[in-house]
Design a protein around this motif. Structure first.
Motif, PDB file in Angstrom:
ATOM      1  N   THR A  15       0.824  -1.221   0.000  1.00 24.53           N
ATOM      2  CA  THR A  15       0.000   0.000   0.000  1.00 24.53           C
ATOM      3  C   THR A  15       0.858   1.271   0.000  1.00 24.53           C
ATOM      4  N   GLN A  16       2.168   1.091   0.156  1.00 24.54           N
ATOM      5  CA  GLN A  16       3.065   2.253   0.197  1.00 24.54           C
ATOM      6  C   GLN A  16       3.637   2.609  -1.174  1.00 24.54           C
ATOM      7  N   LYS A  17       3.468   1.689  -2.137  1.00 24.39           N
ATOM      8  CA  LYS A  17       4.059   1.895  -3.464  1.00 24.39           C
ATOM      9  C   LYS A  17       3.013   1.643  -4.532  1.00 24.39           C
ATOM     10  N   ASP A  63      -1.170  10.732   3.596  1.00 26.83           N
ATOM     11  CA  ASP A  63       0.031  10.483   2.797  1.00 26.83           C
ATOM     12  C   ASP A  63       0.718   9.156   3.116  1.00 26.83           C
ATOM     13  N   GLY A  64       0.272   8.449   4.174  1.00 25.43           N
ATOM     14  CA  GLY A  64       0.841   7.139   4.483  1.00 25.43           C
ATOM     15  C   GLY A  64       2.172   7.187   5.179  1.00 25.43           C
ATOM     16  N   ALA A  65       2.585   8.336   5.693  1.00 22.03           N
ATOM     17  CA  ALA A  65       3.866   8.436   6.401  1.00 22.03           C
ATOM     18  C   ALA A  65       3.796   7.654   7.708  1.00 22.03           C
ATOM     19  N   VAL A 100       4.414  -4.486  14.986  1.00 20.14           N
ATOM     20  CA  VAL A 100       5.390  -4.889  13.971  1.00 20.14           C
ATOM     21  C   VAL A 100       6.285  -3.689  13.652  1.00 20.14           C
ATOM     22  N   GLU A 101       7.584  -3.938  13.614  1.00 14.42           N
ATOM     23  CA  GLU A 101       8.526  -2.869  13.272  1.00 14.42           C
ATOM     24  C   GLU A 101       8.681  -2.799  11.757  1.00 14.42           C
ATOM     25  N   VAL A 102       8.332  -1.651  11.204  1.00 16.09           N
ATOM     26  CA  VAL A 102       8.460  -1.412   9.772  1.00 16.09           C
ATOM     27  C   VAL A 102       9.278  -0.140   9.572  1.00 16.09           C
TER      28      VAL A 102
END
Length: 485
Positions: A15-17, A63-65, A100-102
């Motif tokens: 979903t980020q790209k 913006d999904g930041a 979860v670490e992303v």
């Protein structure tokens, strides 16, 4: 790691790209909303997806930041969503969480499991108070969409229910015979824990839940190393009871309960029956050999039938094999299905109330193709010169009786007529007809007894068990078929 985390993380990264965007299966939020009604609708919408969906907290909109979540936020979000899933939605939802670490940022993933009884809707309201995901947003379902969800929804079968508390991986393998399962399926044992779990999940043996696993009823009943260790299944073990004479009043020789799951212990059960049943001596290649007076094919099919077609919902009852001096009785809990008739069990399409267990038995090569079981039994009954198979509907059970060999002259009139009917059914499904000649071969008697067989055929016709294929044909070459054909 919880089984769903890897898949959820991959969905999130997608979903980020190339640009930040949400999907039907995944929605991200910066923080939890104060609007409980809207939160409830989001949870309902994800529960109404076939495989559920995910909420990800710690992501700035639009913006999904990645901004992350604190420990305090994790606790607050978890408590609020859990309470809504339990108290505001019907049926209550199953939620699971993971931090979860992303990209060096802690995100809170909330997994909303797909609801089995769709549509999920607001508690205390009608089923029309249902929401769905569409175009990466949540909206109210139309009447047609509610109807479609109801059509696609089904109650879980008994085999799919859980038979154990939450277990660790090692506890699962301690209870389930993985080696026997792979042997029955003619597959190698998977070489890693992840591969084993994926294999067991695909075979409906386990249900994944967070960091642990539940063994399903079908997993326990089919593959238990020791069925007594499954509290809810222990009363469903098969029992073999041997009697001294021809009825229960003669007293018992012994009673042996099954120790393993039905599939794991099937070959051992057949070997035990062959060992304790009466034998006769035959000569093969100049050597004397003891063989059971009951054909092994019949034993295998009738045992499998009792196991697969029992009513597993009946508590505290399991299949029983009663061995008498002159017969074996195979008894399973539960009456015939309403669509079945005792007269039409041979050769008709199989219909099982336990489809998952039946499919497992076919996969394990314990049973063959659907509907062939009784037909195969009748074939070997005729080959071995046994009296006809008996079918009995009891008050809350079903019984099949396999008799020891008996000469034609020793059979009762009822047995002779029923054997004639079963022979006509067998011939009919083989594309042939019953004739005086084929019936003499079935009873293993000579041409000299033709008149006896002619009289028997007339009796079977008179009793409505068989009929002429062609009423215009002469008596000498008359052919007969079952009365219902």
């Amino acid at each position: 790691m919880k089984h769903w985390i890897e898949s959820a993380t991959k969905k999130f990264l997608r979903t980020q790209k190339p640009m930040a965007h949400e999907t039907n299966e995944l929605d991200w939020k910066s923080q939890i909303s104060s609007n409980k009604e809207r939160l409830t609708e989001h949870l309902i919408a994800f529960a109404n997806l076939p495989n559920g969906g995910y909420l990800v907290y710690g992501v700035r909109e639009p913006d999904g930041a990645l901004i992350g979540v604190t420990q305090e936020e994790v606790s607050g979000i978890t408590n609020q969503l859990t309470n809504l899933g339990r108290d505001a939605i019907e049926p209550a939802l199953l939620l699971d969480i993971a931090v979860v670490e992303v990209s060096n940022c802690n995100l809170l993933f909330v997994y909303v499991e797909g609801c089995k009884f769709k549509p999920a809707h607001k508690r205390g309201k009608t089923i029309e108070e249902a929401w769905i995901r569409s175009g990466a947003s949540t909206r109210k379902a139309s009447r047609n969409e509610v109807a479609m969800m109801m059509l696609d929804s089904k109650a879980p079968q008994w085999e799919e229910l859980r038979s154990t508390p939450l277990l660790t991986y090692s506890e699962v393998l301690d209870l389930i015979d993985l080696g026997v399962m792979c042997q029955l399926l003619e597959k190698p044992i998977p070489d890693s824990q992840e591969a084993v779990i994926n294999f067991l999940k695909a075979e409906k043996i386990v249900i994944l839940d967070g960091d642990g696993y539940f063994i399903t009823n079908v997993g326990g009943i089919a593959l238990a190393k020791k069925i007594e260790r499954f509290e809810s299944l222990s009363r469903k073990m098969i029992r073999v009871v041997r009697y001294k004479g021809v009825n229960k009043s003669s007293g018992t020789i012994d009673e042996v309960p099954g120790k393993k799951g039905y599939a794991a212990g099937f070959e051992g059960l057949i070997d035990y029956l062959k060992l304790v049943l009466p034998h006769s001596e035959v000569i093969e290649q100049s050597l004397r050999k003891k063989v059971s007076i009951y054909p092994e094919i019949a034993l295998r099919e009738l045992v499998a039938n009792a196991l697969v077609h029992q009513d597993l919902s009946i508590m505290g009852a399991g299949p029983v094999i009663d061995i008498y001096a002159d017969r074996i009785e195979f008894i399973n809990p539960g009456k015939l299905l309403p669509t079945k008739d005792v007269d039409r069990l041979i050769g008709t399409t199989s219909e099982s109330r336990n489809e998952i267990l039946a499919r497992k038995f076919r996969d394990y090569r314990i049973c063959e193709e659907r509907g062939s079981g009784f037909q195969k039994v009748i074939q070997v009954v005729e080959l071995f010169g046994l009296p006809p198979l008996e079918f009995h509907e009891l008050e809350n059970a079903f019984k099949v009786v396999l008799h020891a060999p008996k000469r034609f002259s020793d059979m009762s009139s009822i047995e002779r007529v029923e054997a004639t009917y079963q022979h006509a059914v067998l011939q009919y499904y083989s594309g042939q007809s019953l004739t005086n000649t084929t019936l003499r071969v079935r009873f293993k008697i000579s041409e000299k007894q033709r008149n006896q067989i002619t009289n028997l055929i007339s009796e079977a016709v008179l009793e409505g068990r068989i009929k002429r294929r062609d009423e215009a044909s002469g008596n000498k070459f008359a052919e007969y078929i079952p009365y219902w054909a």
